[in-house]
Design a protein around this motif. Structure first.
Motif, PDB file in Angstrom:
ATOM      1  N   TRP A 105      -2.025   5.588  -6.056  1.00 25.67           N
ATOM      2  CA  TRP A 105      -2.944   4.466  -6.233  1.00 25.67           C
ATOM      3  C   TRP A 105      -3.338   3.845  -4.897  1.00 25.67           C
ATOM      4  CZ3 TRP A 105      -5.130   4.067 -10.733  1.00 25.67           C
ATOM      5  CH2 TRP A 105      -4.430   4.453 -11.896  1.00 25.67           C
ATOM      6  N   GLN A 106      -4.479   3.190  -4.922  1.00 30.66           N
ATOM      7  CA  GLN A 106      -4.918   2.372  -3.795  1.00 30.66           C
ATOM      8  C   GLN A 106      -5.414   1.039  -4.345  1.00 30.66           C
ATOM      9  OE1 GLN A 106      -7.326   4.255  -0.757  1.00 30.66           O
ATOM     10  NE2 GLN A 106      -8.600   2.439  -0.567  1.00 30.66           N
ATOM     11  N   ALA A 107      -5.023  -0.063  -3.697  1.00 30.06           N
ATOM     12  CA  ALA A 107      -5.434  -1.396  -4.147  1.00 30.06           C
ATOM     13  C   ALA A 107      -6.877  -1.666  -3.750  1.00 30.06           C
ATOM     14  CB  ALA A 107      -4.514  -2.460  -3.567  1.00 30.06           C
ATOM     15  N   HIS A 108      -7.667  -2.098  -4.709  1.00 29.25           N
ATOM     16  CA  HIS A 108      -9.063  -2.466  -4.469  1.00 29.25           C
ATOM     17  C   HIS A 108      -9.215  -3.971  -4.319  1.00 29.25           C
ATOM     18  CE1 HIS A 108     -13.411  -1.945  -4.650  1.00 29.25           C
ATOM     19  NE2 HIS A 108     -13.477  -2.877  -5.577  1.00 29.25           N
ATOM     20  N   ASP A 151       0.816  -1.214   0.000  1.00 30.54           N
ATOM     21  CA  ASP A 151       0.000   0.000   0.000  1.00 30.54           C
ATOM     22  C   ASP A 151       0.851   1.266   0.000  1.00 30.54           C
ATOM     23  OD1 ASP A 151      -2.265  -1.553   0.006  1.00 30.54           O
ATOM     24  OD2 ASP A 151      -2.564  -1.450   2.171  1.00 30.54           O
ATOM     25  N   VAL A 152       1.984   1.231   0.683  1.00 29.15           N
ATOM     26  CA  VAL A 152       2.834   2.418   0.752  1.00 29.15           C
ATOM     27  C   VAL A 152       3.403   2.758  -0.624  1.00 29.15           C
ATOM     28  CG1 VAL A 152       4.951   3.379   1.734  1.00 29.15           C
ATOM     29  CG2 VAL A 152       3.390   2.063   3.186  1.00 29.15           C
ATOM     30  N   ALA A 153       3.920   1.735  -1.334  1.00 32.08           N
ATOM     31  CA  ALA A 153       4.490   1.966  -2.664  1.00 32.08           C
ATOM     32  C   ALA A 153       3.424   2.443  -3.636  1.00 32.08           C
ATOM     33  CB  ALA A 153       5.154   0.686  -3.170  1.00 32.08           C
ATOM     34  N   LEU A 154       2.228   1.877  -3.550  1.00 36.44           N
ATOM     35  CA  LEU A 154       1.148   2.301  -4.436  1.00 36.44           C
ATOM     36  C   LEU A 154       0.714   3.729  -4.123  1.00 36.44           C
ATOM     37  CD1 LEU A 154      -0.973  -0.971  -4.496  1.00 36.44           C
ATOM     38  CD2 LEU A 154       0.281   0.021  -6.424  1.00 36.44           C
ATOM     39  N   ALA A 195      -7.412   5.224  -8.380  1.00 34.79           N
ATOM     40  CA  ALA A 195      -6.709   6.415  -7.922  1.00 34.79           C
ATOM     41  C   ALA A 195      -7.053   6.689  -6.469  1.00 34.79           C
ATOM     42  CB  ALA A 195      -7.074   7.607  -8.789  1.00 34.79           C
ATOM     43  N   ALA A 196      -6.038   7.003  -5.673  1.00 38.48           N
ATOM     44  CA  ALA A 196      -6.220   7.099  -4.228  1.00 38.48           C
ATOM     45  C   ALA A 196      -7.280   8.119  -3.840  1.00 38.48           C
ATOM     46  CB  ALA A 196      -4.887   7.449  -3.564  1.00 38.48           C
TER      47      ALA A 196
END
Length: 203
Positions: free
Chosen positions: A179-182, A171-174, A197-198
């Protein structure tokens, strides 16, 4: 995914199968190029379960098209236009054959030859519903970061990016790239990520 070295010769062809939509069960030949890694059926099926089976009205980019499995699957489910970007001449010839073979594909699928990052930079910003990224796994972190940055420019608000990588992105790298992982999935050596997109991520 595109083969990392377009100068290498191909071996005997394999095939991929379109899973859903109007071209369901169509089997398409795939060149056996070193580094070419078509997205497995299981992963594609899961991705389109996440996104929904009907993509009518969606505008999509398959930025490292390779076999074309991702982009043609999206087109089969109603997405249009679907832009396939590929630099390898042999793979481009095969993609053109697929487009000619699949009824109606020529009306919705656009092929672009060249470097994925450069071609993405030439596309209009903030109008795409889905950008699919499956870069060469030996391309290094810089390639993945650059591809994610271009995808961030391309997707519309509430749009999606799909990423395949050889390791999970945390999550930090994204977040550092906006970005945010769904959703996440691992299938063998493939780590799949559905990203938003975050600042537009669902709570």
């Amino acid at each position: 995914m595109t083969a990392p070295n377009p100068a290498r010769r191909s071996g005997p062809p394999g095939e991929v199968r379109i899973i859903g939509g109007r071209w369901r069960r169509s089997r398409l030949p795939v060149l056996a190029l070193p580094g070419l890694r078509p997205t497995p059926d299981r992963v594609r099926e899961t991705l389109f379960n996440w996104l929904g089976q009907d993509l009518h009205g969606w505008r999509c980019v398959d930025a490292f098209a390779g076999s074309g499995a991702l982009g043609l699957e999206a087109a089969s489910r109603g997405a249009a236009p679907v832009v396939l970007i590929e630099r390898d001449a042999a793979l481009l010839r095969t993609l053109r054959q697929h487009v000619q073979r699949l009824q109606g594909a020529a009306d919705v699928v656009q092929l672009r030859a060249g470097d994925a990052l450069a071609q993405m930079a030439a596309l209009p910003a903030a109008v795409w519903d889905l950008v699919m990224l499956d870069p060469p796994f030996d391309g290094g972190a810089a390639l993945f970061e650059a591809a994610l940055a271009q995808a961030r420019r391309l997707v519309r608000p509430r749009g999606w990016t799909y990423l395949e990588a050889p390791q999970p992105w945390d999550d930090v790298a994204l977040a550092a790239l906006g970005w945010q992982a769904h959703r996440r999935l691992q299938a063998g050596q493939v780590h799949a990520h559905l990203l938003r997109a975050a600042d537009n991520a669902a709570p």
